[in-house]
Design a protein around this motif. Structure first.
Motif, mmCIF file in Angstrom:
data_model
loop_
_atom_site.group_PDB
_atom_site.id
_atom_site.type_symbol
_atom_site.label_atom_id
_atom_site.label_comp_id
_atom_site.label_asym_id
_atom_site.label_seq_id
_atom_site.Cartn_x
_atom_site.Cartn_y
_atom_site.Cartn_z
ATOM 1 N N GLY A 255 -9.888 -65.259 39.378
ATOM 2 C CA GLY A 255 -8.725 -65.545 39.959
ATOM 3 C C GLY A 255 -9.144 -67.668 40.444
ATOM 4 O O GLY A 255 -9.619 -67.853 39.411
ATOM 5 N N PRO A 256 -8.785 -67.788 41.195
ATOM 6 C CA PRO A 256 -8.924 -69.027 41.181
ATOM 7 C C PRO A 256 -10.372 -69.718 40.494
ATOM 8 O O PRO A 256 -11.810 -69.030 41.325
ATOM 9 C CB PRO A 256 -8.353 -69.803 42.674
ATOM 10 C CG PRO A 256 -7.878 -68.931 42.846
ATOM 11 C CD PRO A 256 -7.896 -67.636 42.371
ATOM 12 N N GLU A 257 -10.747 -70.399 40.290
ATOM 13 C CA GLU A 257 -12.389 -71.044 40.077
ATOM 14 C C GLU A 257 -13.050 -71.273 40.822
ATOM 15 O O GLU A 257 -14.228 -70.893 40.662
ATOM 16 C CB GLU A 257 -12.579 -72.230 38.956
ATOM 17 C CG GLU A 257 -11.709 -72.014 37.977
ATOM 18 C CD GLU A 257 -11.516 -73.601 36.735
ATOM 19 O OE1 GLU A 257 -12.667 -74.166 37.567
ATOM 20 O OE2 GLU A 257 -11.398 -73.494 35.715
ATOM 21 N N THR A 258 -12.439 -71.537 42.237
ATOM 22 C CA THR A 258 -13.545 -71.540 43.246
ATOM 23 C C THR A 258 -14.079 -70.254 44.217
ATOM 24 O O THR A 258 -14.225 -70.247 44.910
ATOM 25 C CB THR A 258 -12.751 -72.388 44.619
ATOM 26 O OG1 THR A 258 -11.132 -72.050 44.804
ATOM 27 C CG2 THR A 258 -12.604 -73.759 43.676
ATOM 28 N N LYS A 259 -13.051 -69.187 43.582
ATOM 29 C CA LYS A 259 -13.039 -68.134 44.541
ATOM 30 C C LYS A 259 -14.516 -67.193 44.026
ATOM 31 O O LYS A 259 -14.645 -66.832 42.613
ATOM 32 C CB LYS A 259 -12.035 -66.967 44.523
ATOM 33 C CG LYS A 259 -10.854 -67.860 45.504
ATOM 34 C CD LYS A 259 -9.752 -67.188 45.653
ATOM 35 C CE LYS A 259 -9.976 -65.656 46.698
ATOM 36 N NZ LYS A 259 -8.649 -65.045 46.860
ATOM 37 N N GLU A 260 -15.186 -65.748 44.967
ATOM 38 C CA GLU A 260 -16.193 -65.907 44.958
ATOM 39 C C GLU A 260 -15.067 -64.092 43.769
ATOM 40 O O GLU A 260 -14.228 -63.741 44.978
ATOM 41 C CB GLU A 260 -16.785 -65.004 45.657
ATOM 42 C CG GLU A 260 -17.274 -64.239 45.241
ATOM 43 C CD GLU A 260 -18.630 -63.747 46.093
ATOM 44 O OE1 GLU A 260 -20.157 -63.528 46.583
ATOM 45 O OE2 GLU A 260 -18.416 -63.069 47.222
ATOM 46 N N ASN A 261 -15.580 -63.376 42.645
ATOM 47 C CA ASN A 261 -15.081 -62.192 42.281
ATOM 48 C C ASN A 261 -15.101 -60.654 43.319
ATOM 49 O O ASN A 261 -16.654 -60.555 42.406
ATOM 50 C CB ASN A 261 -15.268 -62.058 40.577
ATOM 51 C CG ASN A 261 -14.199 -61.189 40.669
ATOM 52 O OD1 ASN A 261 -13.878 -60.791 41.213
ATOM 53 N ND2 ASN A 261 -14.176 -60.181 39.237
ATOM 54 N N GLN A 262 -14.624 -60.783 44.186
ATOM 55 C CA GLN A 262 -15.182 -59.635 45.059
ATOM 56 C C GLN A 262 -14.703 -58.135 44.120
ATOM 57 O O GLN A 262 -15.214 -56.930 44.929
ATOM 58 C CB GLN A 262 -14.672 -59.189 46.640
ATOM 59 C CG GLN A 262 -15.292 -60.982 46.797
ATOM 60 C CD GLN A 262 -15.020 -61.103 48.432
ATOM 61 O OE1 GLN A 262 -14.223 -60.273 48.952
ATOM 62 N NE2 GLN A 262 -15.632 -61.892 49.212
ATOM 63 N N ASP A 263 -14.418 -58.090 43.015
ATOM 64 C CA ASP A 263 -13.538 -56.977 42.461
ATOM 65 C C ASP A 263 -14.788 -56.078 41.871
ATOM 66 O O ASP A 263 -15.863 -56.559 41.224
ATOM 67 C CB ASP A 263 -12.366 -57.380 41.726
ATOM 68 C CG ASP A 263 -11.391 -57.575 42.527
ATOM 69 O OD1 ASP A 263 -11.663 -57.332 44.316
ATOM 70 O OD2 ASP A 263 -10.528 -57.508 41.653
ATOM 71 N N ALA A 264 -15.301 -54.832 41.776
ATOM 72 C CA ALA A 264 -16.138 -54.843 40.980
ATOM 73 C C ALA A 264 -15.033 -53.357 40.096
ATOM 74 O O ALA A 264 -13.920 -53.282 40.178
ATOM 75 C CB ALA A 264 -17.040 -54.025 41.545
ATOM 76 N N LEU A 265 -15.900 -52.884 39.327
ATOM 77 C CA LEU A 265 -15.104 -51.758 37.819
ATOM 78 C C LEU A 265 -15.864 -51.287 37.320
ATOM 79 O O LEU A 265 -17.287 -52.064 37.017
ATOM 80 C CB LEU A 265 -14.040 -52.001 37.143
ATOM 81 C CG LEU A 265 -13.996 -53.276 35.813
ATOM 82 C CD1 LEU A 265 -14.459 -51.874 34.629
ATOM 83 C CD2 LEU A 265 -13.202 -53.945 36.063
ATOM 84 N N ASP A 590 -4.522 -72.000 45.577
ATOM 85 C CA ASP A 590 -6.260 -71.237 45.534
ATOM 86 C C ASP A 590 -6.098 -70.041 45.904
ATOM 87 O O ASP A 590 -7.275 -69.188 46.060
ATOM 88 C CB ASP A 590 -6.807 -72.798 45.579
ATOM 89 C CG ASP A 590 -6.631 -73.696 45.323
ATOM 90 O OD1 ASP A 590 -6.803 -73.678 43.793
ATOM 91 O OD2 ASP A 590 -7.328 -75.097 45.192
ATOM 92 N N SER A 591 -5.331 -70.029 47.437
ATOM 93 C CA SER A 591 -5.676 -68.561 47.316
ATOM 94 C C SER A 591 -5.186 -67.157 47.158
ATOM 95 O O SER A 591 -4.838 -65.853 47.525
ATOM 96 C CB SER A 591 -4.557 -68.739 48.802
ATOM 97 O OG SER A 591 -3.536 -68.596 48.218
ATOM 98 N N ALA A 592 -4.873 -67.477 45.373
ATOM 99 C CA ALA A 592 -4.419 -66.340 44.619
ATOM 100 C C ALA A 592 -5.482 -65.197 44.841
ATOM 101 O O ALA A 592 -6.556 -65.479 45.060
ATOM 102 C CB ALA A 592 -3.830 -66.719 43.084
ATOM 103 N N ASP A 593 -5.047 -64.046 44.215
ATOM 104 C CA ASP A 593 -6.567 -63.149 44.506
ATOM 105 C C ASP A 593 -7.485 -62.697 43.506
ATOM 106 O O ASP A 593 -6.409 -63.260 42.290
ATOM 107 C CB ASP A 593 -6.295 -61.775 45.475
ATOM 108 C CG ASP A 593 -7.096 -60.784 45.747
ATOM 109 O OD1 ASP A 593 -8.027 -61.361 46.222
ATOM 110 O OD2 ASP A 593 -6.064 -59.691 46.175
#
Length: 608
Positions: A255-265, A590-593
């Protein structure tokens, strides 16, 4: 039926450095040529074993031998199983040793390759295998009477064509899960058939006489079915002879470049009809990614080892899988610096100065949505949280872009009355609307449910209206109100919020009604498709689903180009996810998921 000479050339492989708890060191391939033998049976024509010629490059072995089989009909199937032997054991001989580790399988039916050649690179559990197939028609004297047909397309791992879509994920750089899939041990193999003794497995490779096999699994043999029947002819999970072609496309983005990707697949592919697809959405400021990755690794390992049991024991296997993932998250978070265990709760020092400890419960958990496809027909789906799975087919009525959607299991939202009654009506935790001022203004601490006067519970309509009046709004495009599970104010640690009734991890919340135990549902793909030529299943995190109605999203995915336009189909799906990302950025900034999804397509076999 045309007959010819088949050449199978196993060229090379590339493996992940560490696969689960194992590092490939001495790999080899077993090659079988099977011919159709009526009633869905396959007759073994030829078998061979190919060992590595590059022991000094165990993660990138190469092979030079070619298997040539004359008199092969076009309805034949080629099955290649990849194994690894312990470094101290030789790969010579034709049998599979009991200690050998299964690394994956690829299989092809020749007549399908005539019209749609496969890419040379094929997906394994821990990496990829490169092979070349060639067939030339011959007369009764095995003399070639036609031009040799190359059944595989030379090129790199990213070849995009119809067969590539069926056999591997159409992912791009930066759009694929980071964690490797684990291996499956020899005694389980990740097959749908029941296990037999290793002596029987070896026998299927070394016997000179013709054997009959019920499918392309080395484990299930026709004579076993005749002498040791385990299911009646009326067993409810009998698969139809014709099942859809399966292909899938993966996507994940922070999502936003500042966020950590906490998803997994992850995707586990056992053969062209047996898969596991999973999406996990981690949450928790510090340990969300830790939770989703730990759960993903544990699930892959468990399902690779126990896949063959899912068909007969879906609830037991899925429950054990989710429990393993729950325990893995606990162990992984506990191992993080500064985390300790106290009275069964993981806590950490949150003090600013580091002088006076401020112990509080750590947060960190994940959703999990896992779909196991068995024999191309049986779909077992297990879920905790709100990473929904939606199945869609074109509508038989209405406009061309309309679809019929099926939500496999409803999201575990705090606004579900049945979930509240089952676990929270007697809990010290609260289910409240997620209003910004609820901690500062008592009038904003509004519970979702209230007693109904007859000993049960109902939605508190007055509180719902009050929440709406105070600007609660909707969490999703589908009109879901935002609500949370709130731990008690007088509890041993700070009040913590969770926006789902079931999750893996979230250990402090587990003491107040939240559970890691999944909902499990078993369905038939043929029933879901209702005779349609094409269908799509999408597993995705709420970073995707919150932006659409299910009908809107699935209408886009169901409108993807057909299987024989694989490159265009892939781009169509990726465009949908990118549109979702742009939409989330526009609405939430920036709060987008994070966004993660797997689109699984079911297509009627080509030529039907």
């Amino acid at each position: 039926m045309s007959v010819g000479t088949l050449s199978v050339d196993i060229l090379e492989a590339v493996y992940d450095e560490v696969v689960g708890d194992h590092t490939p060191s001495n790999s080899y391939c077993t090659v079988r040529v099977l011919e159709a033998h009526g009633c869905g049976q396959w007759k073994l024509r030829q078998t061979a074993k190919r060992g590595s010629d590059a022991a000094d490059e165990p993660l990138a072995p190469r092979w030079t031998e070619e298997l040539v089989v004359p008199g092969v009909r076009l309805d034949a199937k080629v099955v290649v199983d990849v194994w690894d032997s312990p470094a101290e054991q030789p790969t010579g001989g034709r049998g599979v040793a009991a200690a050998d580790v299964f690394l994956g399988k690829v299989s092809f039916v020749l007549d399908k390759l005539i019209s749609a050649p496969a890419p040379e690179w094929q997906l394994l559990i821990p990496g990829r295998l490169r092979l070349r197939l060639e067939w030339v028609e011959t007369n009764e004297l095995d003399v070639p009477i036609g031009k040799a047909r190359l059944l595989t397309i030379p090129g790199d791992e990213g070849v995009d064509d119809a067969q590539a879509m069926r056999q591997s994920s159409a992912s791009e750089t930066g759009l694929r899960a980071e964690e490797p899939s684990p291996i499956a041990q020899t005694n389980v193999l990740g097959q749908t058939a029941r296990p037999v003794s290793m002596s029987r497995v070896q026998a299927s490779f070394i016997a000179d006489e013709v054997e009959e096999l019920s499918d392309d699994s080395m484990l299930e043999q026709l004579e076993d079915d005749l002498s040791q029947p385990e299911q009646s002819a009326a067993a409810p999970l009998a698969a139809p002879q014709e099942t859809p072609e399966v292909s899938y496309i993966e996507y994940t983005h922070c999502g936003p470049e500042t966020k950590e990707n906490q998803d997994a697949l992850f995707t586990l592919r056992f053969d062209e009809k047996n898969f596991v697809f999973a999406v996990l959405d981690g949450h928790g400021g510090e340990f969300g990614r830790v939770a989703s990755q730990a759960a993903s690794r544990a699930m892959q390992k468990y399902l690779a080892e126990h896949f063959w049991r899912i068909k007969d024991q879906p609830e037991e296997v899925m429950a054990a899988c989710f429990e393993d993932a729950h325990k893995a998250i606990y162990a992984t978070i506990k191992a993080q610096e500064g985390v300790i265990e106290r009275d069964g709760v993981l806590i950490s020092d949150f003090s600013d100065d580091g002088i006076e400890p401020d112990w509080d419960a750590v947060d960190g958990g994940t959703t999990a949505s896992v779909a196991a496809l068995i024999d191309g027909e049986h779909l077992v789906f297990a879920m905790v949280g709100d990473s929904a799975a939606i199945f869609a087919i074109p509508s038989k009525q209405g406009a061309a872009d309309e679809v019929k959607v099926t939500e496999l299991i409803p999201e575990h939202s705090p606004t579900r009355l049945d979930e509240f009654i089952a676990r929270f009506s007697d809990s010290a935790g609260m289910v409240v609307y997620n209003l910004p001022d609820m901690f500062d203004d008592p009038d904003c601490m509004l519970t979702v449910f209230c007693p109904d006067g007859s000993g049960s519970w109902e939605v508190d309509q007055a509180n719902q209206q009050a929440a709406d009046d105070q600007g609660l709004g909707f969490k999703t495009e589908r009109g879901d109100r935002a609500a949370v599970i709130l731990t008690p104010e007088d509890g041993p640690y700070s009040q913590m919020m969770l926006n789902m009734t079931r999750s893996i991890g979230d250990f402090y919340h587990q003491g107040y009604g939240v559970t890691w135990k999944p909902d499990v549902r078993t369905l038939r793909v043929s029933d879901l498709m209702e005779g349609s030529e094409q269908a799509v299943l999408c597993l995705a995190s709420d970073g995707v689903w919150d932006l659409w109605t299910f009908e809107e999203a699935m209408a886009v995915l169901a409108g993807a180009p057909p299987i024989d336009e694989a490159v265009q189909r892939k781009q169509h799906v990726l465009d949908f996810y990118e549109e979702s990302r742009s939409k989330g950025q526009e609405v939430y900034g920036d709060s987008a998921d994070n966004l993660t999804g797997i689109a699984v397509f079911f297509d009627a076999p080509l030529g039907t």
